[in-house]
Design an enzyme around this catalytic site. Structure first.
Site, PDB file in Angstrom:
ATOM      1  N   ARG A 170      -5.009  17.838  26.284  1.00  0.00           N
ATOM      2  CA  ARG A 170      -4.947  17.795  28.005  1.00  0.00           C
ATOM      3  C   ARG A 170      -5.303  16.467  28.456  1.00  0.00           C
ATOM      4  NH1 ARG A 170      -8.855  20.899  32.505  1.00  0.00           N
ATOM      5  NH2 ARG A 170      -7.221  20.442  34.258  1.00  0.00           N
ATOM      6  N   HIS A 171      -5.056  16.316  29.492  1.00  0.00           N
ATOM      7  CA  HIS A 171      -5.424  14.871  30.260  1.00  0.00           C
ATOM      8  C   HIS A 171      -6.840  14.972  30.617  1.00  0.00           C
ATOM      9  CE1 HIS A 171      -5.665  17.271  34.119  1.00  0.00           C
ATOM     10  NE2 HIS A 171      -4.402  17.569  33.715  1.00  0.00           N
TER      11      HIS A 171
ATOM     12  N   ARG B  91      -9.678  14.516  36.448  1.00  0.00           N
ATOM     13  CA  ARG B  91      -8.631  14.123  37.810  1.00  0.00           C
ATOM     14  C   ARG B  91      -9.135  14.942  39.003  1.00  0.00           C
ATOM     15  NH1 ARG B  91      -6.712  18.935  39.478  1.00  0.00           N
ATOM     16  NH2 ARG B  91      -5.826  20.515  37.804  1.00  0.00           N
TER      17      ARG B  91
ATOM     18  N   ARG C 165      -1.131  11.397  35.496  1.00  0.00           N
ATOM     19  CA  ARG C 165      -2.345  11.605  34.976  1.00  0.00           C
ATOM     20  C   ARG C 165      -2.328  11.617  33.320  1.00  0.00           C
ATOM     21  NH1 ARG C 165      -1.536  15.828  38.193  1.00  0.00           N
ATOM     22  NH2 ARG C 165      -1.257  17.937  37.381  1.00  0.00           N
TER      23      ARG C 165
ATOM     24  N   HIS D  54      -0.814  19.182  29.526  1.00  0.00           N
ATOM     25  CA  HIS D  54      -1.848  19.758  30.581  1.00  0.00           C
ATOM     26  C   HIS D  54      -2.523  20.842  29.942  1.00  0.00           C
ATOM     27  CE1 HIS D  54       0.512  17.668  33.678  1.00  0.00           C
ATOM     28  NE2 HIS D  54       1.724  17.610  32.667  1.00  0.00           N
ATOM     29  N   ASP D  55      -3.473  21.540  30.843  1.00  0.00           N
ATOM     30  CA  ASP D  55      -4.144  22.670  30.278  1.00  0.00           C
ATOM     31  C   ASP D  55      -3.266  23.703  29.969  1.00  0.00           C
ATOM     32  OD1 ASP D  55      -3.586  23.056  33.027  1.00  0.00           O
ATOM     33  OD2 ASP D  55      -5.473  23.274  33.685  1.00  0.00           O
TER      34      ASP D  55
END
Length: 416
Positions: free
Chosen positions: A29-30, A33, A98, A276-277
């Site tokens: 995941r990024h 943010r 992101r 992503h999550d």
């Protein structure tokens, strides 16, 4: 913990010390943010409260991935050469600022420029390619390409008794959030968005509105965690949502051990995915390893393909959602899951691009319906055949009766 179990955990690395890596797949995941979409009454809705625009990676997020890159370098230093080469690694990201920035930050930690790769003495960094594809055209990593069949199945899921009970259970919460946020909230996903916004604001030491005390975090947390299980709630949903990515993982593993010369250009040591999550949760769900939670920033799923001295190839699955990675055990397989078993356990959710395109169509008929239709066709055909036979018999019988009643026949006139 049982002393025997502790001893096994401590000695496990020794047992596999002679085993060698064939390939590593990394999905993360990024990093940190800002809120993606603050709610209408949010007191921190103005961008002036934030270091960057909404939904963008912060300096904290960049540092998180720089550190993750260093962690990966430390773990795979003997496997992945220090000097970057396009032959060793392939990096893919969703087409979101992101995630792209997280990938570049991660690579900065993974590949410190050395020797001839130092192109500027004042910059301890080198550009490394990150591949992407527009979200709406990407069914593999972004998982956002339109799939009518998936949408239909999701609609059916929300109409199920289980999810109707959930909607009824949290009806008052939805109404309360709608009233307080100025945003219509009537499902799990919308609740998670607000929960996430409040979480970030709390993380940045902002004082939350007084109304949140009644529902945050306790009242919303269960739904927020459940929201990450919903996209892959059934195996059929998982197949259409995450099956292409699982298929790609398996293809990479086969390419890594293939002796076919045509696969040499495809063969990499590391395949890296920045996402992503929801992506992390979807992959864990496909592996039947997801425990309801909100995957944190820079959380990472790692698949390691190894072989032992006897040539047995197996897969290790690790989940890093904190400082260290935790080895996971797939249901119905040992921790060192033989590759053939790993592939077999995921067969129900693995799907090829052609199969995905075909199965996403709404006119696709599932096997149960097809079987029922075949039975109906057989019954209908049999009924029609019986009806036609009955009509023919009636016609013949009627014709025979008329002939038997006609006893006088006019003879031809002799003059004619």
């Amino acid at each position: 913990m049982n002393p025997l179990h502790l001893a096994i955990l401590l000695l496990a690395p020794l047992f596999a010390a002679s085993d060698e890596l064939d390939a590593v797949i990394v999905l993360y995941r990024h990093g940190d943010r800002t809120p993606v979409d603050p709610y209408p009454t949010d007191p921190y809705r103005n961008t002036s409260y934030w270091p960057v625009g909404f939904g963008q990676l912060t300096n904290i997020g960049k540092q998180q991935h720089f550190e993750l890159g260093k962690w990966l370098r430390n773990r795979y230093g003997d496997f992945l050469p220090d000097k970057y080469s396009e032959e060793d690694i392939y990096v893919r990201s969703t087409d979101v600022d992101r995630t792209l920035m997280s990938a570049y930050s991660n690579l900065a930690g993974l590949y410190e420029p050395r020797g001839g790769q130092i192109w500027n003495a004042n910059i301890d960094w080198q550009p490394i390619p990150v591949h992407t594809k527009p979200e709406k055209e990407d069914p593999v990593l972004a998982m956002k390409k339109h799939c009518p069949r998936y949408n239909q199945l999701m609609s059916q899921l929300f109409l199920s008794k289980e999810f109707q009970n959930i909607a009824n259970k949290y009806k008052e919460l939805y109404e309360y959030l709608t009233q307080m946020t100025g945003k219509t909230v009537n499902d799990i996903a919308q609740t998670e968005y607000i929960f996430n916004t409040l979480f970030i604001e709390e993380l940045y030491n902002y004082t939350l509105p007084e109304w949140t005390n009644k529902v945050y975090p306790t009242g919303m947390q269960e739904l927020a965690q459940l929201s990450f299980a919903v996209p892959c709630y059934t195996r059929e949903l998982t197949r259409l949502k995450t099956g292409l990515l699982i298929n790609e993982f398996i293809e990479h593993m086969h390419e890594a051990i293939s002796e076919n010369a045509d696969n040499e250009k495809k063969r990499k040591k590391v395949w890296m995915y920045s996402a992503h999550d929801t992506t992390v949760a979807n992959v864990l769900s496909a592996l039947r390893l997801f425990e309801h939670h909100c995957p944190p920033y820079a959380s990472t799923v790692i698949l390691e393909l190894k072989h032992n001295e006897n040539g047995l190839r197996y897969v290790n699955v690790l989940y890093k959602n904190s400082t260290e990675a935790r080895q996971m055990r797939l249901p119905e397989c040992e921790e060192n899951c033989p590759l053939n078993n790993f592939v077999a356990l995921l067969r129900d959710v693995t799907i090829t691009p052609d199969e995905w395109e075909e199965d996403c169509e709404l006119d696709r008929i599932d096997p149960a319906t097809m079987s029922m239709m075949k039975q109906m066709i057989v019954i209908g055909s049999t009924s029609i055949a019986l009806l036609l036979t009955f009509c023919i018999l009636i016609y013949i019988l009627c014709g025979t009766t008329k002939k038997s009643q006609q006893t006088y026949f006019r003879l031809p006139d002799s003059e004619i």
